[in-house]
Write a protein that holds these residues in place. Structure first.
Motif, PDB file in Angstrom:
ATOM      1  N   GLY B 263       0.751  -1.552  -0.361  1.00 16.44           N
ATOM      2  CA  GLY B 263      -0.022  -0.049   0.231  1.00 16.44           C
ATOM      3  C   GLY B 263       0.838   1.210  -0.345  1.00 16.44           C
ATOM      4  O   GLY B 263       0.506   1.911  -1.129  1.00 16.44           O
ATOM      5  N   GLU B 264       2.235   0.910   0.548  1.00 23.20           N
ATOM      6  CA  GLU B 264       2.730   2.687   0.799  1.00 23.20           C
ATOM      7  C   GLU B 264       3.718   2.471  -0.446  1.00 23.20           C
ATOM      8  O   GLU B 264       4.178   3.049  -0.831  1.00 23.20           O
ATOM      9  CB  GLU B 264       3.909   2.062   2.161  1.00 23.20           C
ATOM     10  N   VAL B 265       3.945   1.343  -1.008  1.00 19.91           N
ATOM     11  CA  VAL B 265       5.152   1.405  -2.023  1.00 19.91           C
ATOM     12  C   VAL B 265       4.146   2.628  -3.340  1.00 19.91           C
ATOM     13  O   VAL B 265       3.944   2.990  -4.095  1.00 19.91           O
ATOM     14  CB  VAL B 265       5.147  -0.163  -2.910  1.00 19.91           C
ATOM     15  N   VAL B 266       2.642   1.313  -3.417  1.00 21.35           N
ATOM     16  CA  VAL B 266       1.704   2.327  -4.064  1.00 21.35           C
ATOM     17  C   VAL B 266       1.347   3.635  -3.862  1.00 21.35           C
ATOM     18  O   VAL B 266       1.687   4.435  -4.700  1.00 21.35           O
ATOM     19  CB  VAL B 266       0.726   1.497  -4.278  1.00 21.35           C
ATOM     20  N   SER B 267       1.734   4.270  -2.903  1.00 20.42           N
ATOM     21  CA  SER B 267       1.329   5.289  -2.031  1.00 20.42           C
ATOM     22  C   SER B 267       2.372   6.738  -2.362  1.00 20.42           C
ATOM     23  O   SER B 267       2.381   7.160  -2.869  1.00 20.42           O
ATOM     24  CB  SER B 267       1.253   5.372  -0.746  1.00 20.42           C
ATOM     25  N   LEU B 268       3.834   6.137  -2.547  1.00 16.85           N
ATOM     26  CA  LEU B 268       4.909   6.594  -2.472  1.00 16.85           C
ATOM     27  C   LEU B 268       5.466   6.687  -4.316  1.00 16.85           C
ATOM     28  O   LEU B 268       5.152   8.171  -4.617  1.00 16.85           O
ATOM     29  CB  LEU B 268       6.261   6.220  -2.210  1.00 16.85           C
ATOM     30  N   ALA B 269       4.873   5.399  -4.797  1.00 15.91           N
ATOM     31  CA  ALA B 269       4.429   6.125  -6.234  1.00 15.91           C
ATOM     32  C   ALA B 269       3.688   7.369  -7.021  1.00 15.91           C
ATOM     33  O   ALA B 269       4.029   8.181  -7.201  1.00 15.91           O
ATOM     34  CB  ALA B 269       4.208   5.029  -7.367  1.00 15.91           C
ATOM     35  N   VAL B 270       2.530   7.275  -5.932  1.00 15.59           N
ATOM     36  CA  VAL B 270       1.437   8.198  -6.500  1.00 15.59           C
ATOM     37  C   VAL B 270       2.022   9.693  -6.052  1.00 15.59           C
ATOM     38  O   VAL B 270       2.475  10.637  -7.005  1.00 15.59           O
ATOM     39  CB  VAL B 270       0.090   8.381  -5.350  1.00 15.59           C
ATOM     40  N   THR B 271       3.338   9.820  -4.674  1.00 18.71           N
ATOM     41  CA  THR B 271       3.645  10.690  -4.011  1.00 18.71           C
ATOM     42  C   THR B 271       4.381  11.212  -5.004  1.00 18.71           C
ATOM     43  O   THR B 271       4.918  12.925  -5.852  1.00 18.71           O
ATOM     44  CB  THR B 271       4.290  10.107  -3.381  1.00 18.71           C
ATOM     45  N   MET B 272       5.260  10.351  -5.705  1.00  9.58           N
ATOM     46  CA  MET B 272       6.489  10.869  -7.048  1.00  9.58           C
ATOM     47  C   MET B 272       6.217  11.213  -8.411  1.00  9.58           C
ATOM     48  O   MET B 272       6.651  12.659  -8.783  1.00  9.58           O
ATOM     49  CB  MET B 272       7.850   9.573  -7.090  1.00  9.58           C
ATOM     50  N   VAL B 273       4.888  10.468  -8.873  1.00 11.70           N
ATOM     51  CA  VAL B 273       4.183  11.153  -9.684  1.00 11.70           C
ATOM     52  C   VAL B 273       3.636  12.335  -9.630  1.00 11.70           C
ATOM     53  O   VAL B 273       4.082  13.012 -10.867  1.00 11.70           O
ATOM     54  CB  VAL B 273       2.948  10.158  -9.784  1.00 11.70           C
ATOM     55  N   GLU B 274       3.085  12.630  -8.297  1.00 14.97           N
ATOM     56  CA  GLU B 274       2.369  14.093  -8.291  1.00 14.97           C
ATOM     57  C   GLU B 274       3.461  15.526  -8.230  1.00 14.97           C
ATOM     58  O   GLU B 274       3.323  16.291  -9.083  1.00 14.97           O
ATOM     59  CB  GLU B 274       1.385  14.348  -7.171  1.00 14.97           C
ATOM     60  N   LEU B 275       4.551  14.407  -7.294  1.00 15.72           N
ATOM     61  CA  LEU B 275       5.705  15.745  -7.495  1.00 15.72           C
ATOM     62  C   LEU B 275       6.497  16.080  -8.982  1.00 15.72           C
ATOM     63  O   LEU B 275       6.965  16.886  -9.174  1.00 15.72           O
ATOM     64  CB  LEU B 275       7.311  14.688  -6.529  1.00 15.72           C
ATOM     65  N   LYS B 276       6.137  14.932  -9.995  1.00 21.19           N
ATOM     66  CA  LYS B 276       6.948  15.506 -11.214  1.00 21.19           C
ATOM     67  C   LYS B 276       5.686  15.870 -11.975  1.00 21.19           C
ATOM     68  O   LYS B 276       5.647  16.556 -12.949  1.00 21.19           O
ATOM     69  CB  LYS B 276       7.031  13.852 -11.530  1.00 21.19           C
ATOM     70  N   GLU B 277       4.413  15.662 -11.888  1.00 22.93           N
ATOM     71  CA  GLU B 277       3.629  16.077 -12.690  1.00 22.93           C
ATOM     72  C   GLU B 277       2.639  17.377 -11.970  1.00 22.93           C
ATOM     73  O   GLU B 277       2.015  18.244 -13.186  1.00 22.93           O
ATOM     74  CB  GLU B 277       2.081  14.567 -12.859  1.00 22.93           C
ATOM     75  N   CYS B 278       2.576  17.127 -11.586  1.00 25.96           N
ATOM     76  CA  CYS B 278       1.619  18.413 -10.858  1.00 25.96           C
ATOM     77  C   CYS B 278       2.592  19.880  -9.245  1.00 25.96           C
ATOM     78  O   CYS B 278       1.753  20.266  -8.489  1.00 25.96           O
ATOM     79  CB  CYS B 278       0.792  17.918  -9.676  1.00 25.96           C
ATOM     80  N   GLY B 279       4.128  19.986 -10.240  1.00 29.06           N
ATOM     81  CA  GLY B 279       4.781  20.960  -9.934  1.00 29.06           C
ATOM     82  C   GLY B 279       5.371  21.125  -8.421  1.00 29.06           C
ATOM     83  O   GLY B 279       5.718  22.194  -7.322  1.00 29.06           O
ATOM     84  N   GLY B 280       6.036  19.836  -8.649  1.00 27.58           N
ATOM     85  CA  GLY B 280       6.702  19.055  -6.754  1.00 27.58           C
ATOM     86  C   GLY B 280       7.886  20.315  -7.004  1.00 27.58           C
ATOM     87  O   GLY B 280       8.565  20.252  -5.687  1.00 27.58           O
ATOM     88  N   ALA B 281       8.559  21.328  -8.408  1.00 30.73           N
ATOM     89  CA  ALA B 281       9.588  21.735  -8.013  1.00 30.73           C
ATOM     90  C   ALA B 281       8.843  23.287  -7.744  1.00 30.73           C
ATOM     91  O   ALA B 281      10.287  23.826  -6.547  1.00 30.73           O
ATOM     92  CB  ALA B 281      10.067  22.482  -9.715  1.00 30.73           C
ATOM     93  N   HIS B 282       7.877  23.167  -7.803  1.00 25.54           N
ATOM     94  CA  HIS B 282       7.553  24.723  -7.031  1.00 25.54           C
ATOM     95  C   HIS B 282       7.850  24.947  -6.141  1.00 25.54           C
ATOM     96  O   HIS B 282       7.643  25.354  -5.211  1.00 25.54           O
ATOM     97  CB  HIS B 282       5.877  25.430  -7.906  1.00 25.54           C
ATOM     98  N   TYR B 283       6.998  23.489  -4.992  1.00 28.66           N
ATOM     99  CA  TYR B 283       6.820  22.930  -3.893  1.00 28.66           C
ATOM    100  C   TYR B 283       7.359  23.229  -3.797  1.00 28.66           C
ATOM    101  O   TYR B 283       7.799  24.039  -2.200  1.00 28.66           O
ATOM    102  CB  TYR B 283       5.868  21.935  -3.780  1.00 28.66           C
ATOM    103  N   ALA B 284       9.210  22.721  -3.629  1.00 26.97           N
ATOM    104  CA  ALA B 284      10.602  23.002  -3.003  1.00 26.97           C
ATOM    105  C   ALA B 284      10.688  23.863  -3.022  1.00 26.97           C
ATOM    106  O   ALA B 284      11.037  24.731  -1.764  1.00 26.97           O
ATOM    107  CB  ALA B 284      10.801  21.414  -3.776  1.00 26.97           C
ATOM    108  N   ARG B 285      11.233  25.009  -3.816  1.00 29.02           N
ATOM    109  CA  ARG B 285      10.851  26.414  -4.102  1.00 29.02           C
ATOM    110  C   ARG B 285      10.364  26.614  -2.976  1.00 29.02           C
ATOM    111  O   ARG B 285      11.139  27.802  -1.732  1.00 29.02           O
ATOM    112  CB  ARG B 285      10.835  26.849  -5.440  1.00 29.02           C
TER     113      ARG B 285
END
Lengths: 437, 437
Positions: B263-285
């Motif tokens: 469950g956490e593996v899939v959840s982490l995959a979601v987190t990485m996908v969203e970091l990539k597709e949904c503005g993760g660079a902006h969030y981090a900045r």
């Protein structure tokens, strides 16, 4: 926005969920959780830390989860002590392997000697490797046949090479070992040695009262994972009646575990509450009864079922081989296509080649009784025999009768207990999304 | 049926959820997950095992989760390799401490020597104890002031007592250490030594691109937990460009971790996908920008904020003390009552007594910008100053503007991606139950 990878992920997750809702799972290391036990994993509490700094240091340090922290201390710990017949429980470990690491590190010194079950006797594959990295020398316990300790050779071994710890870790088992004869020999020949009983596979049966409590039978400590016959989340616990051992375990677990995964802590508390309040003793009894019925049915159909000479099983596991000439890989693939999800292993003690290590715990959790075992055996038979008969409809019929977890609280009850409406709505959505369909 | 304990549990869980929905969380080790990242934790996949036996041994053994297993292999691993700038990632570890145990056990031999950050320099409290039980001798890294390594003394130490491993584990940090000068000295004086960078606190900032990648700056391996600045589930990963080190890590992680918590593996995959597709660079900045703005605002209000001489912070953390004469315990209690959940610690490097280790990661995740930092500073000021002013309304106003996670996919989008209707309904219920309210 490029959402290619999100689409791949959502598709695979959806495909799995659709398959799960029309399949029955017979994997011994798995089970299904109640809707209320799943609920905290989807709520805020999952992301929060709770450390009992108020009791330890006189003031809080992490303020985000004081109410759920009370669940760990005032619901989970007392219930576990009560069900485990133990004065002390440690609820820090976050998995079965984490329990194993903590137990070994706490109970066997570096440079010490630990007896372990050989893999050919059902021992876990990781035990010896984890021990080695902790500086622990392992010595295999002598076996008599495939399911029992050889007490004569054990007595000689205790005299010639006394251990610091005996780690009893049956993960592939039909007849859970009784620690009592082991303890008697240890007391006589190696009185400084400790016995730890890794109950990962059988916690639901022990805490449900159908298997003997390891502490009552002479183990100094016991514990393990909480998601196999105990139908809970990925967590672990360690239990003992010895305050000094509890302290040694607590010192190590405080180092090897940071936060205790609070969502799972609450989920395990739910699991223990439901075991107590919703017929856990009946569930545990039915698991063993169902396993024996399934084994006998398969045996009567002429399939090779392990231990037919001694009643097949005393726990949730049933081991069966495909008929001669039937390829086990092909059989398992066909089972999956037709809605039966299994565990296929090579090297099951006493069985040559690949065979099936089945469990009836999850079906029992879904309400299965003796009648369902007959239907299941009839569905498994052609698949294990390589005949072209398709049992998709029979499995679907069984699944629709075994639609949702029993032995648990439903969302209507939880609403009546005063849960906030959005929490009840979420629990209801969890029920719907995971029911047969 | 006696459901007394279920009632206590449901009440506490409900009380917590109600509080969470009207509070803002400033704890550096916590964050909030997206609804899609929470979803797999409430679905069937949570309870299933996936082991890649097909690739390893030529046939499957566990058949219950082949589709989600593909998510680990075809979504999570490639995305992590891409974001971590690493040829090899290990996604087995199930927590930050599990990562630490595996990294040490794999990279430092028993009897070996490991340099660690002293706790007074921001090192994790468990590092030395875990190392000791693995037979590893620890030597503190020499510090210059509270935030930097003393490179001169480090050079002398490398000559006199060369290590097998340097374990860089800042958990309490304002200025993430740069591995580069350390690597230069190691290459010169102890070329056999390895550098592991424990990035548990800063994974969201590293993978989001606002902090330098540790491998590019000279670490041999890096990794850690995935639920702090990286707003994911309780999991961990280890990354490297060295195939031999990847193999050493893989050998140990296969022993110390059983199933990877799917469950956490899939959840982490979601987190990485969203970091990539949904503005993760902006969030981090925005996390780092917001932290500096909050720190400056608090400083300008006359509060004692750490490192005012060097720009306060380069990451998500801001350290601030209550004004002289204000009891920190009382201040933290009042914050909680008025909707601000904090982390209070004694012994923050360079600050006497109890102080507040704050993070703006979760608020930023909820969409906070510079303007919100000013409102937050204005709300914190009277609480840190012991004045009777009540800021409940101001916090509630802020919370209602920061209602749900940004930088992620919503349930309507997930429906459009073809998710089954009950899965979409469940995701929508997760959104509703966790939104401000």
């Amino acid at each position: 926005m490029d959402d290619t990878r999100a689409r791949i992920l959502v598709q695979a997750l959806g495909d799995h969920q659709v398959r799960a809702r029309r399949s029955l799972n017979l994997t011994p290391s798995e089970n299904t959780m109640s809707p209320l036990a799943r609920l905290p994993l989807a709520l805020d509490v999952y992301s929060r830390y709770f450390f009992d700094h108020m009791r330890l240091f006189g003031s809080w340090s992490f303020y985000g989860a004081l109410e759920p922290g009370r669940i760990e201390q005032e619901v989970l710990a007392p219930l576990l002590r009560e069900s485990a017949l133990a004065d002390h429980v440690d609820t820090r470990p976050i998995s079965g392997l984490n329990c194993m690491t903590v137990a070994m590190a706490a109970l066997c010194p570096p440079g010490g000697t630990m007896y372990v079950l050989p893999v050919a006797g059902g021992g876990h594959m990781s035990t010896a490797s984890v021990a080695a990295r902790l500086g622990i020398r392992t010595v295999p316990l002598p076996m008599s046949g495939h399911h029992d300790l050889d007490l004569d050779r054990l007595e000689a071994l205790l005299k010639s090479d006394p251990p610091d710890l005996v780690y009893v870790d049956q993960s592939t088992q039909l007849f859970p070992l009784d620690p009592k004869p082991l303890r008697d020999l240890v007391d006589r020949h190696a009185p400084a040695a400790l016995i730890h009983y890794d109950s990962s596979h059988t916690n639901g049966l022990i805490l449900g009262g159908v298997l003997a409590n390891p502490l009552e039978r002479g183990a100094h400590t016991f514990g393990g994972s909480t998601h196999k016959t105990l139908p809970g989340p990925h967590k672990g616990f360690l239990a003992t009646n010895d305050p000094c051992l509890a302290e040694r375990i607590g010192t190590i677990s405080a180092d090897f575990v940071s936060h205790h995964h609070l969502g799972e802590v609450v989920s395990l508390a739910v699991t223990m509450v439901e075991l107590k309040e919703c017929g856990g003793a009946h569930y545990a009894r039915a698991v063993v009864d169902n396993a024996r019925i399934l084994a006998r049915d398969l045996h009567c159909r002429g399939l090779e079922v392990a231990a037919s000479d001694r009643g097949f099983t005393d726990c949730h596991q049933v081991w069966v081989r495909a008929r001669a000439g039937t390829d086990p890989d092909r059989a398992a693939d066909r089972m999956r296509e037709q809605g039966l999800l299994v565990n296929k292993l090579s090297g099951l003690p006493g069985l040559d080649g690949a065979a099936f290590r089945l469990s009836v715990a999850e079906l029992t959790r879904l309400g299965a009784g003796a009648g369902h075992m007959g239907v299941l055996a009839a569905a498994l038979d052609p698949l294990l025999s390589g005949t072209p008969q398709d049992v998709t409809a029979e499995v679907a019929g069984l699944r629709s009768e075994l639609s949702t977890p029993r032995y648990c609280h439903g969302s209507a009850e939880v609403a009546a207990m005063g849960a906030p409406p959005e929490m009840v709505d979420l629990m209801h959505a969890i029920e719907s999304a995971n029911a047969a369909g």
